[in-house]
Design an enzyme around this catalytic site. Structure first.
Site, PDB file in Angstrom:
ATOM      1  N   ALA A  68       1.478  -1.433   0.094  1.00  0.00           N
ATOM      2  CA  ALA A  68      -0.199   0.178  -0.098  1.00  0.00           C
ATOM      3  C   ALA A  68       0.641   0.979  -0.132  1.00  0.00           C
ATOM      4  CB  ALA A  68      -0.799   0.215   1.206  1.00  0.00           C
ATOM      5  N   GLY A 116      -1.295  -5.044   0.743  1.00  0.00           N
ATOM      6  CA  GLY A 116      -2.013  -4.851  -0.286  1.00  0.00           C
ATOM      7  C   GLY A 116      -1.673  -5.555  -1.797  1.00  0.00           C
ATOM      8  N   GLU A 119      -2.547  -9.193  -1.909  1.00  0.00           N
ATOM      9  CA  GLU A 119      -3.911  -9.272  -1.689  1.00  0.00           C
ATOM     10  C   GLU A 119      -4.216  -9.199  -3.418  1.00  0.00           C
ATOM     11  OE1 GLU A 119      -6.367  -9.327   0.615  1.00  0.00           O
ATOM     12  OE2 GLU A 119      -7.720  -9.730  -1.128  1.00  0.00           O
ATOM     13  N   GLU A 139       2.097  -5.904   7.760  1.00  0.00           N
ATOM     14  CA  GLU A 139       0.489  -5.221   8.909  1.00  0.00           C
ATOM     15  C   GLU A 139       1.113  -5.067  10.017  1.00  0.00           C
ATOM     16  OE1 GLU A 139      -0.031  -6.707   6.036  1.00  0.00           O
ATOM     17  OE2 GLU A 139      -0.853  -5.669   4.125  1.00  0.00           O
ATOM     18  N   GLU A 400      37.038  11.165  28.962  1.00  0.00           N
ATOM     19  CA  GLU A 400      35.825  11.900  28.585  1.00  0.00           C
ATOM     20  C   GLU A 400      36.540  13.195  29.725  1.00  0.00           C
ATOM     21  OE1 GLU A 400      34.027  12.509  26.987  1.00  0.00           O
ATOM     22  OE2 GLU A 400      32.224  13.533  27.741  1.00  0.00           O
ATOM     23  N   LYS A 405      41.660  15.307  25.792  1.00  0.00           N
ATOM     24  CA  LYS A 405      41.211  15.356  24.666  1.00  0.00           C
ATOM     25  C   LYS A 405      42.096  15.861  23.540  1.00  0.00           C
ATOM     26  CE  LYS A 405      36.836  12.783  25.142  1.00  0.00           C
ATOM     27  NZ  LYS A 405      36.976  12.326  24.889  1.00  0.00           N
ATOM     28  N   ASN A 451      26.807   3.036  23.701  1.00  0.00           N
ATOM     29  CA  ASN A 451      27.481   1.388  24.264  1.00  0.00           C
ATOM     30  C   ASN A 451      26.319   0.410  23.763  1.00  0.00           C
ATOM     31  OD1 ASN A 451      28.347  -0.206  25.357  1.00  0.00           O
ATOM     32  ND2 ASN A 451      28.613   1.162  27.596  1.00  0.00           N
TER      33      ASN A 451
HETATM   34  P1  NAD Z   1      37.157   3.985  28.289  1.00  0.00           P
HETATM   35  O1  NAD Z   1      37.794   4.046  29.610  1.00  0.00           O
HETATM   36  O2  NAD Z   1      37.119   2.481  28.232  1.00  0.00           O
HETATM   37  O3  NAD Z   1      38.461   4.237  27.144  1.00  0.00           O
HETATM   38  C1  NAD Z   1      39.444   5.405  26.739  1.00  0.00           C
HETATM   39  C2  NAD Z   1      40.476   4.559  26.748  1.00  0.00           C
HETATM   40  O4  NAD Z   1      41.715   5.537  25.928  1.00  0.00           O
HETATM   41  C3  NAD Z   1      41.515   4.237  27.627  1.00  0.00           C
HETATM   42  O5  NAD Z   1      41.960   2.197  27.135  1.00  0.00           O
HETATM   43  C4  NAD Z   1      42.527   4.717  27.469  1.00  0.00           C
HETATM   44  O6  NAD Z   1      43.764   4.066  27.083  1.00  0.00           O
HETATM   45  C5  NAD Z   1      42.903   5.086  26.062  1.00  0.00           C
HETATM   46  N1  NAD Z   1      43.981   6.682  26.143  1.00  0.00           N
HETATM   47  C6  NAD Z   1      44.046   6.922  27.003  1.00  0.00           C
HETATM   48  N2  NAD Z   1      44.473   8.467  26.584  1.00  0.00           N
HETATM   49  C7  NAD Z   1      45.340   8.014  25.338  1.00  0.00           C
HETATM   50  C8  NAD Z   1      45.559   8.718  24.004  1.00  0.00           C
HETATM   51  N3  NAD Z   1      46.200  10.018  24.191  1.00  0.00           N
HETATM   52  N4  NAD Z   1      45.711   8.717  23.474  1.00  0.00           N
HETATM   53  C9  NAD Z   1      45.229   7.005  22.681  1.00  0.00           C
HETATM   54  N5  NAD Z   1      44.347   6.547  23.709  1.00  0.00           N
HETATM   55  C10 NAD Z   1      44.311   7.054  25.373  1.00  0.00           C
HETATM   56  O7  NAD Z   1      36.549   4.869  27.662  1.00  0.00           O
HETATM   57  P2  NAD Z   1      35.003   4.579  27.343  1.00  0.00           P
HETATM   58  O8  NAD Z   1      33.925   4.759  27.688  1.00  0.00           O
HETATM   59  O9  NAD Z   1      35.743   3.854  25.893  1.00  0.00           O
HETATM   60  O10 NAD Z   1      34.974   6.655  26.390  1.00  0.00           O
HETATM   61  C11 NAD Z   1      35.837   6.810  25.573  1.00  0.00           C
HETATM   62  C12 NAD Z   1      34.899   8.363  24.904  1.00  0.00           C
HETATM   63  O11 NAD Z   1      33.512   7.958  24.388  1.00  0.00           O
HETATM   64  C13 NAD Z   1      35.211   9.322  26.316  1.00  0.00           C
HETATM   65  O12 NAD Z   1      34.986  10.031  25.535  1.00  0.00           O
HETATM   66  C14 NAD Z   1      33.206   8.720  26.920  1.00  0.00           C
HETATM   67  O13 NAD Z   1      32.472  10.177  26.990  1.00  0.00           O
HETATM   68  C15 NAD Z   1      32.317   8.732  25.374  1.00  0.00           C
HETATM   69  N6  NAD Z   1      31.286   7.811  25.399  1.00  0.00           N
HETATM   70  C16 NAD Z   1      31.475   6.332  26.795  1.00  0.00           C
HETATM   71  C17 NAD Z   1      30.277   6.002  26.342  1.00  0.00           C
HETATM   72  C18 NAD Z   1      30.397   4.836  27.596  1.00  0.00           C
HETATM   73  O14 NAD Z   1      29.139   3.845  27.371  1.00  0.00           O
HETATM   74  N7  NAD Z   1      31.466   4.378  27.984  1.00  0.00           N
HETATM   75  C19 NAD Z   1      29.138   6.360  25.689  1.00  0.00           C
HETATM   76  C20 NAD Z   1      29.216   7.129  24.539  1.00  0.00           C
HETATM   77  C21 NAD Z   1      30.400   7.814  24.988  1.00  0.00           C
END
Ligand code: NAD
Length: 714
Positions: A68, A116, A119, A139, A400, A405, A451
């Site tokens: 449809a 459909g 059908e 459906e 994070e 970063k 995640n």
């Molecule tokens: P994690 O702690 O599991 O992993 C981070 C990794 O980064 C580690 O293995 C660490 O050794 C490595 N690291 C640190 N400094 C580094 C560098 N200079 N070069 C290379 N590697 C380096 O963290 P995660 O949970 O995987 O989170 C990673 C990012 O993803 C964060 O920004 C987090 O906010 C974001 N995030 C996490 C989730 C979650 O549910 N865990 C969801 C969405 C986004």
């Protein structure tokens, strides 16, 4: 004999005619209002011709009729129920006219004949199918049941057991299954399809095949009504999640059980009534919109990624939970990836996880060992930056922390090509803040995965104020190549999904503070359709992550979003109850024999929460809990749309469905607001204004409500 814009009827030799679906300027046939209108005329033309011996029904496209025209549904479903019944009956009358032609009819099914489309084939006396074709009743996936007589014809052709299975699952079926079910007579190669169908038609016309008997089977009661099959189907649909919010599958079972003994006309009447009842449900309204939203999101991503060159070599920085998942998903879908970390054990863990996931796919037969080996080889774990000069994109997934970063991103920017894209998987930092030390911010943006990455379909593609459209387009293309659904959002605190989640969580904290039992809140919200209640969700997210994200987002909107004093999530965190990750949060967790965390109620939680709870919450009703939880989510969604964090309501709702697991029968926060009526949403929000600014609706919503408007066009 007849020539329209979608159908042609022309004479073949020996008194046979061909009714051919061939929609102008289109690669497919669909059963829209225009086609139904032309089908009426085409059947009349055949009926009026005295010398016709038989009708071949076929398509000039690769597919018979795909289904449809779903874009016509939203408007149709706003009609009063009796008008929807009348609509269904018009379709039934038309299909009966095809079925009742005084000469034999044979359908030649190629490609898809769904909904459909199927059908039309079922209304013919006999059906021949190409071995690559698929038929079925999708459906139920739209919260509906097959109208126009399909439930009646299928049950009479295949028996109730088979009809129940096909119609309640909605799965497409290939030739062998269709032949076994008794709905097609022959399955042949595509190049023999039309010739075979014509041969069957000729044999029917000459009396070698008893087409009258085939037809009469569809007119009486179901030969194989099978009470046991009905009971089995009832159990199956319950198990598959049919409930009061999604009544389609149960309605189908009831219909087939009730209509089994009835002749065609009575059974059709029951079908039309049941169809209209379902068409007026919230689930059908939402599921149809979700289908249309999916199309829109896909189309937008396709158009956008067409403008960019494909990214063939990726690198991921950080091999943690997220980085490992991103590298794996990239490799599985064919994009090679360098995986860099500073800790060897993290690289081992990341690659180990990929190995485990691949082995599982091999053991279940979904992947060949050779392909699994190739995928694994396309992930290159490393502690240095070797090869970064050749990558098209780097996805940064380090811890994070803004400073860390900044250092990592600047370092990478110096190593990669000037046209390489750098994306951050940050969950809470602003893209513009992250871009500060970069010399090419136009090539930098956010790519927010959820995640676990291999499972969660959504990727928020976050455009910073300096991000170029080319970079956005290329990353949208990369996300699509990874099998994800990208939704482009504007940079801002919490981007889109986490931002909309936050006021919902604030409402939860407030309810707990007022003394409402968190287990009750979970039960009420799960009963409302969420896969997990808010306390459980906090445990899964982890209190440390959750409080951090809520803080960032509340800090971003200090006028509107404030955490209540001594809030429950903060308290859990302070007491080291981080959630599933350390075995105790709101609930207590123990591993079940399969190694999965199993939750139970922990009396210590109650003792702890009592220290911050007031005692008034006991008198609150379940509906008040739902309203107080859901309104802030709708209100925040309205703010996001007003601020153009995302372009359309369609994309916003899809993000909530895919990123948060918003119940599908709601269709998303804005679709739910439409269902309630915006005037009511505003009135309820105003009523709860005393509980905080997160109930304050944006001017755009108030205006829309005053004009009796809606987020979706009707
Ligand atoms: P994690 O702690 O599991 O992993 C981070 C990794 O980064 C580690 O293995 C660490 O050794 C490595 N690291 C640190 N400094 C580094 C560098 N200079 N070069 C290379 N590697 C380096 O963290 P995660 O949970 O995987 O989170 C990673 C990012 O993803 C964060 O920004 C987090 O906010 C974001 N995030 C996490 C989730 C979650 O549910 N865990 C969801 C969405 C986004």
């Amino acid at each position: 004999m007849f020539s329209g814009h979608t159908i042609r009827v022309q004479r073949l030799n020996e008194g046979f005619v061909e009714l051919c679906f061939d929609r102008e300027k289109s690669s497919i046939n669909k059963l829209d209002a225009q086609t139904l209108d032309e089908l009426t005329k085409a059947i009349a033309a055949i009926t009026d011709a005295a010398d016709v011996r038989g009708v071949l029904v076929r398509s000039a496209k690769d597919s018979f009729i795909v289904g449809a025209d779903i874009t016509e549904f939203p408007k149709l479903f706003t009609l009063p129920e009796e008008q929807v019944v009348a609509f269904a009956k018009r379709g039934q009358v038309l299909m009966n006219a095809l079925e009742d032609l005084p000469v034999p009819t044979v359908a030649a099914i190629e490609g898809f004949a769904l909904g459909g489309g199927f059908e039309v084939a079922l209304a013919c006396d006999l059906r021949v199918m190409s071995s690559s074709a698929q038929v079925g009743f999708p459906e139920v996936k739209l919260g509906l049941l097959p109208g126009y007589g399909r439930t009646v014809r299928m049950a009479r052709l295949a028996g109730n057991a088979m009809a129940l299975e096909w119609i309640t699952t909605g799965d497409s079926q290939k030739g062998a299954a269709a032949q076994a079910a008794g709905v097609v007579s022959d399955v042949v190669g595509a190049d023999e399809l039309v010739a075979t169908a014509l041969d069957v038609l000729k044999r029917a016309a000459s009396g070698a095949i008893d087409w009258r008997q085939a037809r009469s089977r569809k007119l009486g009661a179901v030969a194989d009504a099978c009470a046991e099959a009905v009971e089995k189907a009832r159990e199956r649909v319950k198990k598959a999640g049919a409930n009061k919010h999604q009544p389609a599958a149960e309605t189908i079972v009831d219909l087939l059980a009730n209509a089994a003994d009835a002749p065609r006309d009575v059974a059709l009447e029951l079908e039309a009534q049941a169809f209209a009842r379902l068409a007026k449900t919230q689930a059908a309204d939402s599921l149809v919109q979700i289908f249309l939203n999916e199309q829109l999101v896909k189309k937008k991503a396709k158009e956008q990624s067409k403008q960019a060159h494909p990214l063939r070599q990726a690198a991921v920085l950080g091999a943690g939970i997220m980085g490992g998942g991103i590298a794996y998903t990239s490799a599985v879908r064919g994009t090679r990836v360098l995986l860099k970390d500073i800790q060897p054990q993290q690289l081992e863990a990341g690659v180990g996880e990929a190995k485990k996931l691949l082995a599982k796919q091999v053991s279940t037969g979904r992947l060949e060992q050779k392909r699994a080996d190739e995928i694994l080889q396309s992930i290159k774990p490393q502690l240095d930056y070797n090869g970064f000069e050749n990558v098209d994109i780097v996805v940064e997934a380090v811890v994070e922390n803004l400073k860390i970063k900044h250092t990592a991103l600047s370092e990478v920017e110096r190593l990669v090509r000037p046209d390489s894209i750098i994306a951050s998987n940050t969950s809470s930092l602003r893209i513009d803040d992250l871009a500060k030390p970069l010399s090419r911010p136009e090539n930098f943006l956010g790519m927010h995965f959820f995640n676990p990455v291999p499972v969660m379909p959504l990727v928020e593609v976050i455009r910073g104020s300096k991000t170029s459209s080319e970079a956005v387009a290329a990353v949208v293309g990369y996300a699509v190549a990874m099998g994800k659904t990208p939704i482009v959002v504007k940079d801002g605190p919490g981007f889109l999904v986490n931002r909309i989640l936050t006021p919902y969580m604030l409402a939860f904290m407030q309810l707990v503070r007022e003394g409402v039992d968190f287990v009750r809140i979970d039960q009420v919200m799960e009963g409302f359709g969420w896969p997990m209640g808010p306390a459980y969700l906090n445990d899964v997210i982890g209190m440390d992550t959750g409080t951090h994200v809520f803080d960032v987002i509340c800090d971003g909107f200090p006028q509107r979003l404030r955490r209540p004093p001594n809030d429950a999530v903060q308290l859990m965190k302070e007491k080291g109850r981080l959630g599933q990750k350390n075995g105790v949060g709101f609930y207590k967790y123990e591993k079940d024999p399969a190694g999965k965390p199993k939750k139970s109620v922990d009396p210590d939680s109650y003792t702890l929460l009592a220290s911050v709870q007031q005692s008034a919450g006991q008198s609150i009703t379940d509906q008040e809990i739902i309203d107080r939880m859901m309104l802030p989510m709708m209100v925040e969604a309205a703010w996001c749309l007003q601020e153009q964090v995302v372009e359309t309501p369609h994309e916003l709702d899809m993000a909530l469905l895919l990123g948060l697991g918003c119940p599908r029968y709601l269709g998303g926060a804005l679709k739910y607001a439409d269902w309630l009526g915006l005037e009511r949403v505003v009135a309820l929000s105003d009523r709860y204004a005393e509980f905080g600014e997160h109930y304050r609706v944006p001017p755009s919503l108030r205006e829309k409500a005053a004009q009796a408007g809606s987020y979706y066009s009707r």
